[in-house]
Design a protein around this motif. Structure first.
Motif, PDB file in Angstrom:
ATOM      1  N   UNK A   1       0.824  -1.210   0.000  1.00  0.00           N
ATOM      2  CA  UNK A   1       0.000   0.000   0.000  1.00  0.00           C
ATOM      3  C   UNK A   1       0.856   1.256   0.000  1.00  0.00           C
ATOM      4  N   UNK A   2       2.054   1.169   0.637  1.00  0.00           N
ATOM      5  CA  UNK A   2       2.924   2.333   0.743  1.00  0.00           C
ATOM      6  C   UNK A   2       3.472   2.767  -0.611  1.00  0.00           C
ATOM      7  N   UNK A   3       3.456   1.860  -1.605  1.00  0.00           N
ATOM      8  CA  UNK A   3       3.889   2.236  -2.950  1.00  0.00           C
ATOM      9  C   UNK A   3       2.957   3.289  -3.546  1.00  0.00           C
ATOM     10  N   UNK A   4       1.681   3.260  -3.153  1.00  0.00           N
ATOM     11  CA  UNK A   4       0.680   4.133  -3.754  1.00  0.00           C
ATOM     12  C   UNK A   4       0.233   5.257  -2.818  1.00  0.00           C
ATOM     13  N   UNK A   5       0.209   4.974  -1.517  1.00  0.00           N
ATOM     14  CA  UNK A   5      -0.263   5.952  -0.543  1.00  0.00           C
ATOM     15  C   UNK A   5       0.610   5.913   0.702  1.00  0.00           C
ATOM     16  N   UNK A   6       0.762   7.043   1.355  1.00  0.00           N
ATOM     17  CA  UNK A   6       1.355   7.090   2.682  1.00  0.00           C
ATOM     18  C   UNK A   6       0.406   7.842   3.600  1.00  0.00           C
ATOM     19  N   UNK A   7       0.413   7.472   4.866  1.00  0.00           N
ATOM     20  CA  UNK A   7      -0.517   8.065   5.815  1.00  0.00           C
ATOM     21  C   UNK A   7       0.121   9.245   6.530  1.00  0.00           C
ATOM     22  N   UNK A   8      -0.569  10.376   6.509  1.00  0.00           N
ATOM     23  CA  UNK A   8      -0.129  11.573   7.215  1.00  0.00           C
ATOM     24  C   UNK A   8      -0.880  11.624   8.544  1.00  0.00           C
ATOM     25  N   UNK A   9      -0.244  11.156   9.614  1.00  0.00           N
ATOM     26  CA  UNK A   9      -0.910  11.057  10.912  1.00  0.00           C
ATOM     27  C   UNK A   9      -1.288  12.424  11.463  1.00  0.00           C
ATOM     28  N   UNK A  10      -0.520  13.441  11.105  1.00  0.00           N
ATOM     29  CA  UNK A  10      -0.796  14.774  11.639  1.00  0.00           C
ATOM     30  C   UNK A  10      -2.125  15.321  11.121  1.00  0.00           C
ATOM     31  N   UNK A  11      -2.413  15.068   9.833  1.00  0.00           N
ATOM     32  CA  UNK A  11      -3.646  15.590   9.227  1.00  0.00           C
ATOM     33  C   UNK A  11      -4.713  14.517   9.014  1.00  0.00           C
ATOM     34  N   UNK A  12      -4.419  13.290   9.469  1.00  0.00           N
ATOM     35  CA  UNK A  12      -5.378  12.179   9.377  1.00  0.00           C
ATOM     36  C   UNK A  12      -5.838  11.933   7.937  1.00  0.00           C
ATOM     37  N   UNK A  13      -4.907  11.966   7.008  1.00  0.00           N
ATOM     38  CA  UNK A  13      -5.248  11.718   5.612  1.00  0.00           C
ATOM     39  C   UNK A  13      -4.136  10.945   4.923  1.00  0.00           C
ATOM     40  N   UNK A  14      -4.474  10.399   3.764  1.00  0.00           N
ATOM     41  CA  UNK A  14      -3.502   9.672   2.957  1.00  0.00           C
ATOM     42  C   UNK A  14      -2.971  10.576   1.857  1.00  0.00           C
ATOM     43  N   UNK A  15      -1.706  10.404   1.536  1.00  0.00           N
ATOM     44  CA  UNK A  15      -1.063  11.194   0.492  1.00  0.00           C
ATOM     45  C   UNK A  15      -0.691  10.272  -0.672  1.00  0.00           C
ATOM     46  N   UNK A  16      -0.997  10.719  -1.884  1.00  0.00           N
ATOM     47  CA  UNK A  16      -0.651   9.929  -3.060  1.00  0.00           C
ATOM     48  C   UNK A  16       0.853   9.923  -3.282  1.00  0.00           C
ATOM     49  N   UNK A  17       1.366   8.759  -3.648  1.00  0.00           N
ATOM     50  CA  UNK A  17       2.761   8.610  -4.032  1.00  0.00           C
ATOM     51  C   UNK A  17       2.848   8.536  -5.559  1.00  0.00           C
ATOM     52  N   UNK A  18       4.054   8.661  -6.134  1.00  0.00           N
ATOM     53  CA  UNK A  18       4.168   8.622  -7.603  1.00  0.00           C
ATOM     54  C   UNK A  18       3.470   7.434  -8.239  1.00  0.00           C
ATOM     55  N   UNK A  19       3.589   6.255  -7.648  1.00  0.00           N
ATOM     56  CA  UNK A  19       2.922   5.075  -8.206  1.00  0.00           C
ATOM     57  C   UNK A  19       1.402   5.240  -8.189  1.00  0.00           C
ATOM     58  N   UNK A  20       0.891   5.910  -7.161  1.00  0.00           N
ATOM     59  CA  UNK A  20      -0.544   6.164  -7.087  1.00  0.00           C
ATOM     60  C   UNK A  20      -1.009   7.080  -8.195  1.00  0.00           C
ATOM     61  N   UNK A  21      -0.204   8.100  -8.491  1.00  0.00           N
ATOM     62  CA  UNK A  21      -0.540   9.008  -9.593  1.00  0.00           C
ATOM     63  C   UNK A  21      -0.524   8.266 -10.929  1.00  0.00           C
ATOM     64  N   UNK A  22       0.419   7.350 -11.081  1.00  0.00           N
ATOM     65  CA  UNK A  22       0.504   6.569 -12.324  1.00  0.00           C
ATOM     66  C   UNK A  22      -0.743   5.720 -12.502  1.00  0.00           C
ATOM     67  N   UNK A  23      -1.185   5.075 -11.427  1.00  0.00           N
ATOM     68  CA  UNK A  23      -2.387   4.243 -11.500  1.00  0.00           C
ATOM     69  C   UNK A  23      -3.602   5.079 -11.872  1.00  0.00           C
ATOM     70  N   UNK A  24      -3.746   6.240 -11.259  1.00  0.00           N
ATOM     71  CA  UNK A  24      -4.887   7.112 -11.570  1.00  0.00           C
ATOM     72  C   UNK A  24      -4.827   7.594 -13.016  1.00  0.00           C
ATOM     73  N   UNK A  25      -3.619   7.897 -13.492  1.00  0.00           N
ATOM     74  CA  UNK A  25      -3.464   8.325 -14.880  1.00  0.00           C
ATOM     75  C   UNK A  25      -3.877   7.218 -15.841  1.00  0.00           C
ATOM     76  N   UNK A  26      -3.512   5.981 -15.498  1.00  0.00           N
ATOM     77  CA  UNK A  26      -3.891   4.837 -16.341  1.00  0.00           C
ATOM     78  C   UNK A  26      -5.403   4.641 -16.343  1.00  0.00           C
ATOM     79  N   UNK A  27      -6.042   4.838 -15.193  1.00  0.00           N
ATOM     80  CA  UNK A  27      -7.501   4.736 -15.124  1.00  0.00           C
ATOM     81  C   UNK A  27      -8.148   5.813 -15.992  1.00  0.00           C
ATOM     82  N   UNK A  28      -7.577   7.021 -15.946  1.00  0.00           N
ATOM     83  CA  UNK A  28      -8.095   8.120 -16.761  1.00  0.00           C
ATOM     84  C   UNK A  28      -8.002   7.784 -18.249  1.00  0.00           C
ATOM     85  N   UNK A  29      -6.873   7.263 -18.675  1.00  0.00           N
ATOM     86  CA  UNK A  29      -6.695   6.877 -20.075  1.00  0.00           C
ATOM     87  C   UNK A  29      -7.675   5.774 -20.448  1.00  0.00           C
ATOM     88  N   UNK A  30      -7.873   4.803 -19.550  1.00  0.00           N
ATOM     89  CA  UNK A  30      -8.801   3.703 -19.815  1.00  0.00           C
ATOM     90  C   UNK A  30     -10.230   4.208 -19.979  1.00  0.00           C
TER      91      UNK A  30
END
Length: 221
Positions: A1-30
């Motif tokens: 999971x860390x390849x795509x997202x990392x958890x920001x405990x301070x703001x209680x949210x997940x941050x996209x990682x480069x691999x996550x952006x790639x996956x979303x871009x591929x979904x957009x193209x699809x």
């Protein structure tokens, strides 16, 4: 999971990682490929290409317009320069199937450009489903005053998605003593309703209505 997202405990949210952006871009193209593949079977290759071009341009215009924000709220949501209209138009031009896919693609692009991730369901509600709902305008493609009716229904669909997300995931932001449902209803209406009203007023101008009609003829010719 860390390849795509990392958890920001301070703001209680997940941050996209480069691999996550790639996956979303591929979904957009699809999704864009789906628009081409799912076009009317009897349509010519030229017509399918034209439809894909119109959809891609509408997503681009909606994205640019979404960055022009006369008013923004602190916890997400903003009044934009008619960004929702560009997606609604695709449903009005080509029907619900193409409209919904275009809305989904636009939602993915919004997630890429301005992500806020708290849980999978929250992401689904606030991005693909919320913006995909704009494509509901396609069900009014051939109705009298279809664009305005479709716009209202599509934007209302987006509003409801954000309301559900707000109630489930952001109820803690409600002022003390205030009903969380009333808070999320009012919060999301603060930015959705003004843009809806302004857009409807613009669409009621005869010159604008005529211009949209001409563009629809060109898009579907």
């Amino acid at each position: 999971m860390s390849m795509f997202l990392t958890y920001d405990a301070e703001n209680y949210e997940y941050l996209l990682q480069p691999a996550g952006y790639v996956v979303l871009a591929l979904i957009l193209v699809a999704l864009l490929a789906c628009i081409h593949l799912l076009s009317k079977k009897k349509a010519s290759r030229q017509m399918k290409t034209k439809e894909l071009v119109f959809c891609s341009v509408s997503i681009a215009l909606a994205t640019v317009a979404s960055f022009i924000k006369p008013f923004s709220l602190p916890f997400g949501g903003s009044i934009t320069l008619f960004s929702m209209l560009f997606v609604v138009l695709i449903g009005y031009f080509y029907g619900p199937k193409t409209g919904l896919i275009t809305g989904l693609a636009y939602g993915i692009l919004q997630l890429i450009s301005d992500p806020y991730i708290y849980s999978p369901l929250q992401v689904l509600l606030d991005f693909p489903l919320a913006f995909g709902a704009l494509g509901l305008s396609g069900f009014f493609q051939n109705k009298k005053h279809g664009l305005i009716l479709g716009y209202i229904v599509g934007v209302t669909g987006r509003y409801l998605c954000h309301v559900i997300s707000g109630y489930v995931f952001f109820a803690d932001y409600a002022p003390e003593g205030m009903n969380p449902m009333l808070y999320t209803l009012g919060y999301n209406m603060t930015y959705i309703l003004p843009e809806m009203i302004a857009t409807i007023i613009i669409l009621c101008i005869p010159a604008v209505a005529k211009a949209v009609s001409q563009v629809k003829k060109q898009a579907c010719a």
